[in-house]
Write an enzyme that holds these catalytic residues in place. Structure first.
Site, PDB file in Angstrom:
ATOM      1  N   GLY A   1      -3.366  -7.717  -2.904  1.00  0.00           N
ATOM      2  CA  GLY A   1      -4.451  -8.568  -3.368  1.00  0.00           C
ATOM      3  C   GLY A   1      -5.771  -7.834  -3.461  1.00  0.00           C
TER       4      GLY A   1
ATOM      5  CG  ASP B   1      -0.809  -0.863  -8.719  1.00  0.00           C
ATOM      6  OD1 ASP B   1      -0.013  -1.687  -8.238  1.00  0.00           O
ATOM      7  OD2 ASP B   1      -1.644  -0.244  -8.040  1.00  0.00           O
TER       8      ASP B   1
ATOM      9  CG  HIS C   1       8.015  -3.471  -9.604  1.00  0.00           C
ATOM     10  ND1 HIS C   1       9.282  -2.926  -9.613  1.00  0.00           N
ATOM     11  CD2 HIS C   1       7.185  -2.445  -9.307  1.00  0.00           C
ATOM     12  CE1 HIS C   1       9.221  -1.635  -9.334  1.00  0.00           C
ATOM     13  NE2 HIS C   1       7.959  -1.333  -9.137  1.00  0.00           N
TER      14      HIS C   1
END
Length: 431
Positions: free
Chosen positions: A302, A13, A41
Protein backbone atom coordinates in the site's frame (compact mmCIF):
# COMPACT_ATOMS: atom_id res chain seq x y z
CA UNK A 1 7.62 -28.14 -25.12
CA UNK A 2 10.12 -25.82 -23.41
CA UNK A 3 9.65 -23.82 -20.25
CA UNK A 4 9.22 -20.04 -20.43
CA UNK A 5 10.43 -17.64 -17.73
CA UNK A 6 8.71 -14.35 -16.99
CA UNK A 7 11.08 -11.83 -15.37
CA UNK A 8 10.65 -8.36 -13.90
CA UNK A 9 13.37 -6.24 -15.50
CA UNK A 10 13.33 -3.27 -13.10
CA UNK A 11 12.61 -2.96 -9.36
CA UNK A 12 9.38 -4.95 -9.47
CA UNK A 13 5.79 -3.80 -10.08
CA UNK A 14 6.35 -3.95 -13.85
CA UNK A 15 3.06 -5.68 -14.65
CA UNK A 16 4.03 -9.35 -14.54
CA UNK A 17 0.51 -10.37 -13.56
CA UNK A 18 -0.88 -8.90 -16.78
CA UNK A 19 1.70 -10.79 -18.83
CA UNK A 20 0.98 -14.10 -17.08
CA UNK A 21 -2.74 -13.57 -17.49
CA UNK A 22 -2.31 -12.87 -21.22
CA UNK A 23 -0.30 -16.06 -21.78
CA UNK A 24 -2.14 -18.20 -19.25
CA UNK A 25 -4.82 -19.45 -21.63
CA UNK A 26 -2.17 -21.06 -23.83
CA UNK A 27 -0.03 -22.77 -21.20
CA UNK A 28 -0.79 -25.79 -19.05
CA UNK A 29 1.24 -24.87 -15.96
CA UNK A 30 2.11 -21.63 -14.14
CA UNK A 31 4.80 -21.81 -11.45
CA UNK A 32 5.78 -19.23 -8.85
CA UNK A 33 9.47 -19.89 -8.21
CA UNK A 34 10.69 -17.45 -5.51
CA UNK A 35 9.71 -14.82 -2.97
CA UNK A 36 6.76 -14.80 -0.64
CA UNK A 37 3.83 -12.57 0.18
CA UNK A 38 6.11 -9.52 0.02
CA UNK A 39 5.06 -8.89 -3.57
CA UNK A 40 1.79 -8.66 -5.42
CA UNK A 41 0.45 -9.23 -8.91
CA UNK A 42 -2.61 -7.37 -10.15
CA UNK A 43 -4.77 -9.01 -12.83
CA UNK A 44 -7.75 -7.32 -14.50
CA UNK A 45 -10.07 -9.77 -16.28
CA UNK A 46 -12.10 -8.90 -19.41
CA UNK A 47 -15.13 -8.65 -17.12
CA UNK A 48 -13.44 -5.74 -15.34
CA UNK A 49 -12.87 -7.78 -12.17
CA UNK A 50 -9.64 -6.87 -10.38
CA UNK A 51 -7.62 -9.52 -8.51
CA UNK A 52 -4.57 -8.88 -6.32
CA UNK A 53 -2.47 -12.02 -5.76
CA UNK A 54 0.43 -12.30 -3.33
CA UNK A 55 1.40 -15.98 -3.07
CA UNK A 56 -0.75 -17.81 -5.58
CA UNK A 57 0.36 -17.78 -9.26
CA UNK A 58 -1.64 -15.58 -11.62
CA UNK A 59 -2.61 -18.64 -13.67
CA UNK A 60 -5.18 -19.53 -11.01
CA UNK A 61 -7.55 -17.14 -12.82
CA UNK A 62 -7.32 -19.11 -16.08
CA UNK A 63 -9.49 -22.25 -16.32
CA UNK A 64 -7.61 -25.48 -16.97
CA UNK A 65 -4.19 -24.26 -15.85
CA UNK A 66 -2.39 -26.11 -13.04
CA UNK A 67 -0.61 -23.72 -10.68
CA UNK A 68 2.40 -24.53 -8.54
CA UNK A 69 4.02 -22.76 -5.61
CA UNK A 70 7.59 -23.90 -6.17
CA UNK A 71 10.35 -24.95 -3.80
CA UNK A 72 11.99 -21.51 -4.00
CA UNK A 73 8.99 -19.77 -2.42
CA UNK A 74 8.54 -19.08 1.30
CA UNK A 75 4.92 -19.70 2.27
CA UNK A 76 3.04 -17.97 5.08
CA UNK A 77 0.27 -20.50 5.85
CA UNK A 78 -2.15 -17.88 7.13
CA UNK A 79 -1.72 -15.67 4.08
CA UNK A 80 -2.09 -18.70 1.79
CA UNK A 81 -5.38 -19.76 3.37
CA UNK A 82 -6.73 -16.21 3.37
CA UNK A 83 -5.87 -15.77 -0.30
CA UNK A 84 -7.46 -19.12 -1.20
CA UNK A 85 -10.61 -18.24 0.72
CA UNK A 86 -10.84 -14.85 -0.98
CA UNK A 87 -10.56 -16.44 -4.43
CA UNK A 88 -13.12 -19.13 -3.64
CA UNK A 89 -15.59 -16.54 -2.36
CA UNK A 90 -15.35 -14.86 -5.76
CA UNK A 91 -16.03 -18.11 -7.61
CA UNK A 92 -12.45 -19.03 -8.58
CA UNK A 93 -11.63 -22.75 -8.77
CA UNK A 94 -8.58 -23.23 -6.54
CA UNK A 95 -8.32 -27.02 -6.77
CA UNK A 96 -5.69 -26.58 -9.47
CA UNK A 97 -3.12 -25.25 -6.97
CA UNK A 98 -0.23 -27.45 -5.81
CA UNK A 99 2.54 -26.66 -3.32
CA UNK A 100 6.06 -28.05 -3.52
CA UNK A 101 6.87 -30.28 -0.56
CA UNK A 102 10.26 -28.54 -0.41
CA UNK A 103 9.00 -24.96 -0.15
CA UNK A 104 9.76 -23.38 3.22
CA UNK A 105 7.12 -22.24 5.69
CA UNK A 106 7.19 -18.72 7.06
CA UNK A 107 6.70 -18.90 10.82
CA UNK A 108 5.40 -16.37 13.38
CA UNK A 109 8.91 -15.85 14.74
CA UNK A 110 10.13 -14.81 11.30
CA UNK A 111 7.59 -11.99 11.23
CA UNK A 112 8.38 -10.94 14.80
CA UNK A 113 12.13 -10.80 14.15
CA UNK A 114 11.70 -9.01 10.83
CA UNK A 115 9.67 -6.22 12.41
CA UNK A 116 11.90 -5.61 15.41
CA UNK A 117 15.13 -5.72 13.41
CA UNK A 118 13.80 -3.17 10.92
CA UNK A 119 12.57 -0.96 13.75
CA UNK A 120 15.92 -1.02 15.52
CA UNK A 121 17.81 -0.39 12.27
CA UNK A 122 16.73 3.26 12.33
CA UNK A 123 18.28 5.24 9.49
CA UNK A 124 19.92 2.08 8.16
CA UNK A 125 16.66 0.22 7.49
CA UNK A 126 16.26 -1.14 3.97
CA UNK A 127 12.49 -0.81 3.65
CA UNK A 128 11.48 -4.43 4.29
CA UNK A 129 7.78 -5.25 4.07
CA UNK A 130 7.94 -6.64 7.62
CA UNK A 131 6.40 -9.94 6.55
CA UNK A 132 9.24 -12.20 7.70
CA UNK A 133 10.58 -13.05 4.26
CA UNK A 134 14.24 -12.30 5.00
CA UNK A 135 14.39 -14.20 8.32
CA UNK A 136 12.68 -17.19 6.68
CA UNK A 137 15.29 -17.30 3.92
CA UNK A 138 18.00 -16.90 6.56
CA UNK A 139 16.76 -20.05 8.28
CA UNK A 140 16.62 -21.86 4.95
CA UNK A 141 20.28 -21.09 4.24
CA UNK A 142 21.26 -21.89 7.84
CA UNK A 143 19.46 -25.26 7.46
CA UNK A 144 17.11 -24.42 10.32
CA UNK A 145 13.97 -23.94 8.23
CA UNK A 146 10.60 -25.66 8.35
CA UNK A 147 9.56 -27.20 5.02
CA UNK A 148 6.01 -27.68 3.79
CA UNK A 149 6.46 -31.47 3.92
CA UNK A 150 7.19 -31.27 7.65
CA UNK A 151 3.49 -30.77 8.42
CA UNK A 152 2.91 -34.36 7.26
CA UNK A 153 4.90 -35.65 10.27
CA UNK A 154 3.78 -33.85 13.47
CA UNK A 155 6.57 -35.37 15.58
CA UNK A 156 9.29 -34.13 13.24
CA UNK A 157 7.56 -30.76 12.98
CA UNK A 158 7.41 -30.33 16.76
CA UNK A 159 11.08 -31.26 17.12
CA UNK A 160 12.13 -28.75 14.45
CA UNK A 161 10.06 -25.90 15.86
CA UNK A 162 11.26 -26.54 19.41
CA UNK A 163 14.85 -26.45 18.17
CA UNK A 164 14.29 -23.26 16.22
CA UNK A 165 12.62 -21.47 19.13
CA UNK A 166 15.46 -22.25 21.52
CA UNK A 167 17.46 -19.67 19.59
CA UNK A 168 14.68 -17.39 18.33
CA UNK A 169 13.29 -16.81 21.82
CA UNK A 170 16.74 -15.87 23.09
CA UNK A 171 16.93 -13.22 20.38
CA UNK A 172 13.40 -11.93 20.92
CA UNK A 173 13.57 -11.79 24.73
CA UNK A 174 17.18 -10.93 25.56
CA UNK A 175 18.02 -8.64 22.65
CA UNK A 176 14.71 -7.06 21.66
CA UNK A 177 12.78 -7.34 24.95
CA UNK A 178 9.87 -9.14 23.30
CA UNK A 179 7.69 -11.96 24.59
CA UNK A 180 8.84 -15.54 23.99
CA UNK A 181 6.79 -17.77 21.70
CA UNK A 182 5.50 -21.09 23.06
CA UNK A 183 6.62 -24.03 20.86
CA UNK A 184 3.50 -26.11 21.55
CA UNK A 185 1.25 -23.21 20.57
CA UNK A 186 3.17 -22.58 17.34
CA UNK A 187 3.00 -26.29 16.43
CA UNK A 188 -0.71 -26.53 17.23
CA UNK A 189 -1.57 -23.46 15.15
CA UNK A 190 0.49 -24.66 12.19
CA UNK A 191 -1.04 -28.15 12.21
CA UNK A 192 -4.50 -26.59 12.31
CA UNK A 193 -3.62 -24.40 9.31
CA UNK A 194 -2.10 -27.39 7.50
CA UNK A 195 -5.50 -29.07 7.40
CA UNK A 196 -6.42 -26.46 4.81
CA UNK A 197 -3.51 -27.09 2.44
CA UNK A 198 -1.80 -30.43 3.05
CA UNK A 199 -3.87 -32.11 0.31
CA UNK A 200 -2.07 -29.78 -2.12
CA UNK A 201 1.47 -30.88 -1.20
CA UNK A 202 3.24 -32.50 -4.15
CA UNK A 203 6.58 -33.53 -5.63
CA UNK A 204 6.50 -30.46 -7.85
CA UNK A 205 9.83 -30.97 -9.61
CA UNK A 206 8.75 -34.45 -10.74
CA UNK A 207 5.36 -33.25 -11.99
CA UNK A 208 6.82 -30.28 -13.86
CA UNK A 209 9.48 -32.32 -15.63
CA UNK A 210 6.91 -34.96 -16.54
CA UNK A 211 4.72 -32.20 -17.98
CA UNK A 212 7.57 -30.98 -20.18
CA UNK A 213 8.14 -34.53 -21.39
CA UNK A 214 4.46 -34.59 -22.44
CA UNK A 215 5.08 -31.42 -24.50
CA UNK A 216 3.07 -29.24 -22.15
CA UNK A 217 4.05 -25.59 -21.69
CA UNK A 218 5.28 -24.45 -18.28
CA UNK A 219 5.36 -20.73 -17.48
CA UNK A 220 7.70 -19.78 -14.63
CA UNK A 221 6.49 -16.60 -12.95
CA UNK A 222 8.86 -14.50 -10.88
CA UNK A 223 7.98 -11.86 -8.32
CA UNK A 224 9.80 -8.56 -7.68
CA UNK A 225 12.42 -7.68 -10.30
CA UNK A 226 16.01 -7.99 -11.49
CA UNK A 227 17.27 -4.97 -9.53
CA UNK A 228 15.90 -6.53 -6.34
CA UNK A 229 17.82 -9.79 -6.83
CA UNK A 230 19.98 -10.59 -3.81
CA UNK A 231 23.01 -11.22 -6.06
CA UNK A 232 22.44 -8.95 -9.05
CA UNK A 233 20.36 -6.13 -7.59
CA UNK A 234 21.13 -2.84 -5.83
CA UNK A 235 22.40 -4.61 -2.70
CA UNK A 236 21.64 -4.25 0.21
CA UNK A 237 18.33 -2.71 -0.93
CA UNK A 238 17.13 -5.99 -2.37
CA UNK A 239 14.93 -8.96 -1.58
CA UNK A 240 16.25 -12.21 -0.08
CA UNK A 241 15.87 -14.42 -3.16
CA UNK A 242 16.74 -14.56 -6.86
CA UNK A 243 13.96 -13.14 -9.09
CA UNK A 244 16.34 -13.42 -12.06
CA UNK A 245 16.22 -16.18 -14.69
CA UNK A 246 18.73 -18.35 -12.84
CA UNK A 247 16.39 -18.43 -9.85
CA UNK A 248 13.63 -19.89 -12.04
CA UNK A 249 15.54 -23.11 -12.54
CA UNK A 250 16.61 -23.42 -8.91
CA UNK A 251 13.19 -22.49 -7.54
CA UNK A 252 11.23 -24.93 -9.69
CA UNK A 253 13.49 -27.94 -10.24
CA UNK A 254 13.41 -27.48 -14.03
CA UNK A 255 16.86 -27.72 -15.60
CA UNK A 256 18.19 -24.60 -17.38
CA UNK A 257 18.46 -26.30 -20.78
CA UNK A 258 14.68 -26.73 -20.79
CA UNK A 259 14.14 -22.96 -20.66
CA UNK A 260 14.18 -21.44 -24.15
CA UNK A 261 12.34 -18.14 -23.76
CA UNK A 262 12.96 -15.44 -21.16
CA UNK A 263 10.27 -12.76 -21.30
CA UNK A 264 11.29 -9.59 -19.50
CA UNK A 265 8.62 -7.21 -18.25
CA UNK A 266 9.45 -3.51 -18.51
CA UNK A 267 7.30 -0.59 -17.48
CA UNK A 268 7.43 2.29 -20.00
CA UNK A 269 8.84 4.38 -17.16
CA UNK A 270 10.49 3.30 -13.88
CA UNK A 271 9.18 2.81 -10.35
CA UNK A 272 10.56 1.59 -7.06
CA UNK A 273 9.09 0.89 -3.60
CA UNK A 274 11.14 1.37 -0.45
CA UNK A 275 14.68 2.56 0.08
CA UNK A 276 17.66 2.39 -2.25
CA UNK A 277 19.27 4.19 -5.19
CA UNK A 278 17.07 5.30 -8.09
CA UNK A 279 18.97 7.46 -10.61
CA UNK A 280 15.96 8.66 -12.66
CA UNK A 281 13.66 9.37 -9.70
CA UNK A 282 11.48 12.45 -10.19
CA UNK A 283 10.49 14.88 -7.45
CA UNK A 284 8.57 17.32 -9.64
CA UNK A 285 5.18 17.52 -11.35
CA UNK A 286 6.23 14.82 -13.83
CA UNK A 287 6.78 12.35 -10.99
CA UNK A 288 3.40 13.26 -9.54
CA UNK A 289 1.80 12.79 -12.98
CA UNK A 290 3.29 9.31 -13.42
CA UNK A 291 2.24 8.28 -9.90
CA UNK A 292 -1.34 9.51 -10.32
CA UNK A 293 -1.92 8.41 -13.92
CA UNK A 294 -0.19 5.06 -13.42
CA UNK A 295 -1.91 4.34 -10.09
CA UNK A 296 1.47 3.73 -8.52
CA UNK A 297 0.63 2.25 -5.13
CA UNK A 298 2.14 -1.07 -4.01
CA UNK A 299 -0.28 -4.03 -4.25
CA UNK A 300 1.12 -5.69 -1.12
CA UNK A 301 2.38 -2.79 1.00
CA UNK A 302 0.00 0.00 0.00
CA UNK A 303 3.05 2.26 -0.10
CA UNK A 304 3.34 4.93 -2.77
CA UNK A 305 5.86 3.97 -5.44
CA UNK A 306 8.70 6.28 -6.32
CA UNK A 307 8.50 7.23 -10.00
CA UNK A 308 11.06 8.19 -12.65
CA UNK A 309 11.78 8.14 -16.36
CA UNK A 310 12.69 4.98 -18.25
CA UNK A 311 16.24 3.86 -17.45
CA UNK A 312 17.84 2.11 -20.42
CA UNK A 313 20.98 1.34 -18.39
CA UNK A 314 19.13 -0.99 -16.04
CA UNK A 315 17.06 -2.43 -18.91
CA UNK A 316 20.22 -3.34 -20.80
CA UNK A 317 21.67 -4.79 -17.58
CA UNK A 318 18.53 -6.91 -17.07
CA UNK A 319 18.78 -8.20 -20.64
CA UNK A 320 22.33 -9.32 -20.01
CA UNK A 321 21.87 -10.82 -16.54
CA UNK A 322 18.74 -12.78 -17.49
CA UNK A 323 19.48 -13.60 -21.12
CA UNK A 324 16.18 -11.93 -22.01
CA UNK A 325 14.90 -12.92 -25.45
CA UNK A 326 11.76 -10.76 -25.56
CA UNK A 327 10.23 -7.83 -23.72
CA UNK A 328 6.65 -7.06 -22.69
CA UNK A 329 6.43 -3.26 -22.35
CA UNK A 330 3.64 -2.21 -19.98
CA UNK A 331 1.81 1.04 -19.21
CA UNK A 332 2.72 2.81 -22.45
CA UNK A 333 -0.66 4.55 -22.20
CA UNK A 334 0.45 6.36 -19.03
CA UNK A 335 2.90 8.44 -21.10
CA UNK A 336 0.20 9.91 -23.35
CA UNK A 337 -0.26 13.70 -23.00
CA UNK A 338 3.40 14.46 -22.28
CA UNK A 339 5.10 17.06 -24.44
CA UNK A 340 8.42 15.23 -24.32
CA UNK A 341 9.41 11.83 -22.92
CA UNK A 342 12.99 11.60 -21.60
CA UNK A 343 14.92 8.31 -21.67
CA UNK A 344 17.97 7.76 -19.48
CA UNK A 345 20.67 6.48 -21.86
CA UNK A 346 23.64 6.65 -19.49
CA UNK A 347 24.98 8.07 -16.23
CA UNK A 348 27.61 10.53 -15.15
CA UNK A 349 29.48 9.64 -11.97
CA UNK A 350 31.82 12.29 -10.62
CA UNK A 351 31.81 13.89 -14.06
CA UNK A 352 32.62 10.69 -15.96
CA UNK A 353 30.11 9.20 -18.44
CA UNK A 354 29.18 5.51 -18.40
CA UNK A 355 26.52 3.60 -20.32
CA UNK A 356 26.78 0.50 -18.12
CA UNK A 357 25.50 -0.44 -14.69
CA UNK A 358 27.99 0.84 -12.07
CA UNK A 359 30.01 -1.89 -10.39
CA UNK A 360 29.71 -0.52 -6.83
CA UNK A 361 26.70 0.64 -4.88
CA UNK A 362 28.45 3.86 -3.92
CA UNK A 363 28.77 4.64 -7.63
CA UNK A 364 25.13 3.95 -8.44
CA UNK A 365 24.10 6.09 -5.47
CA UNK A 366 26.02 9.01 -7.05
CA UNK A 367 24.91 8.33 -10.62
CA UNK A 368 23.30 11.25 -12.44
CA UNK A 369 21.10 10.36 -15.43
CA UNK A 370 22.00 11.40 -18.97
CA UNK A 371 18.77 11.96 -20.88
CA UNK A 372 17.75 11.71 -24.49
CA UNK A 373 14.41 13.45 -25.10
CA UNK A 374 11.84 12.11 -27.53
CA UNK A 375 8.72 14.00 -28.59
CA UNK A 376 5.56 12.93 -26.80
CA UNK A 377 2.11 12.15 -28.15
CA UNK A 378 -1.34 13.33 -27.15
CA UNK A 379 -3.57 10.62 -28.58
CA UNK A 380 -5.45 8.10 -26.43
CA UNK A 381 -3.78 4.78 -27.26
CA UNK A 382 -5.83 2.51 -24.97
CA UNK A 383 -7.80 1.16 -27.95
CA UNK A 384 -4.74 0.27 -30.05
CA UNK A 385 -4.47 -3.45 -30.84
CA UNK A 386 -1.86 -3.38 -33.63
CA UNK A 387 1.52 -1.68 -33.56
CA UNK A 388 0.54 0.51 -36.51
CA UNK A 389 -2.50 1.73 -34.53
CA UNK A 390 -0.12 3.67 -32.30
CA UNK A 391 0.80 7.28 -33.13
CA UNK A 392 4.13 7.56 -34.94
CA UNK A 393 5.79 9.18 -31.91
CA UNK A 394 4.65 6.36 -29.63
CA UNK A 395 6.04 3.81 -32.10
CA UNK A 396 9.33 5.71 -32.20
CA UNK A 397 9.50 5.59 -28.41
CA UNK A 398 8.97 1.82 -28.35
CA UNK A 399 11.55 1.21 -31.07
CA UNK A 400 14.11 3.36 -29.26
CA UNK A 401 13.57 1.45 -26.01
CA UNK A 402 13.94 -1.80 -27.93
CA UNK A 403 17.23 -0.63 -29.40
CA UNK A 404 18.59 0.52 -26.06
CA UNK A 405 17.42 -2.53 -24.06
CA UNK A 406 18.90 -4.98 -26.54
CA UNK A 407 15.92 -7.31 -26.97
CA UNK A 408 12.77 -7.30 -29.10
CA UNK A 409 9.67 -5.62 -27.64
CA UNK A 410 7.19 -8.36 -28.52
CA UNK A 411 4.17 -7.20 -26.50
CA UNK A 412 2.94 -3.75 -25.47
CA UNK A 413 0.41 -2.96 -22.76
CA UNK A 414 -1.85 0.02 -23.49
CA UNK A 415 -4.19 -0.36 -20.52
CA UNK A 416 -4.85 -2.57 -17.49
CA UNK A 417 -7.24 -4.99 -19.20
CA UNK A 418 -6.23 -8.38 -20.58
CA UNK A 419 -7.31 -7.33 -24.08
CA UNK A 420 -5.49 -3.98 -23.96
CA UNK A 421 -2.35 -5.47 -25.43
CA UNK A 422 -0.50 -5.23 -28.73
CA UNK A 423 1.28 -8.44 -29.77
CA UNK A 424 4.11 -7.85 -32.23
CA UNK A 425 5.56 -11.35 -31.90
CA UNK A 426 4.03 -14.49 -30.44
CA UNK A 427 6.45 -15.50 -27.69
CA UNK A 428 4.85 -18.95 -27.42
CA UNK A 429 5.26 -19.75 -31.12
CA UNK A 430 8.03 -22.24 -31.98
CA UNK A 431 11.20 -20.36 -32.94
Amino acid sequence: MPAIVLIGAQWGDEGKGKATDLLGGRVQWVVRYQGGNNAGHTVVLPTGENFALHLIPSGILTPGVTNVIGNGVVVDPGVLLTELRGLEERGVDTERLLISADAHLLMPYHVAIDKVVERYAGSKKIGTTGRGIGPCYQDKIARQGIRVADVLDPAVLAEKIEGALELKNQVLVKIYNRKALEPAEVVENLLEQAEGFKHRIADARLLLNQALERDEIVLLEGSQGTLLDVDHGTYPYVTSSNPTAGGASVGSGIGPTRITTVLGILKAYTTRVGSGPFPTELFDEHGAYLAKTGGEVGVTTGRARRCGWFDAVIARYATRVNGITDYFLTKLDVLSSLETVPICVGYTIDGKRTDEMPMTQSDIARAEPVYEELPGWWEDISGAREFDDLPAKARDYVLRLEELAGAHVSCIGVGPGRDQTIVRRDVLAPS
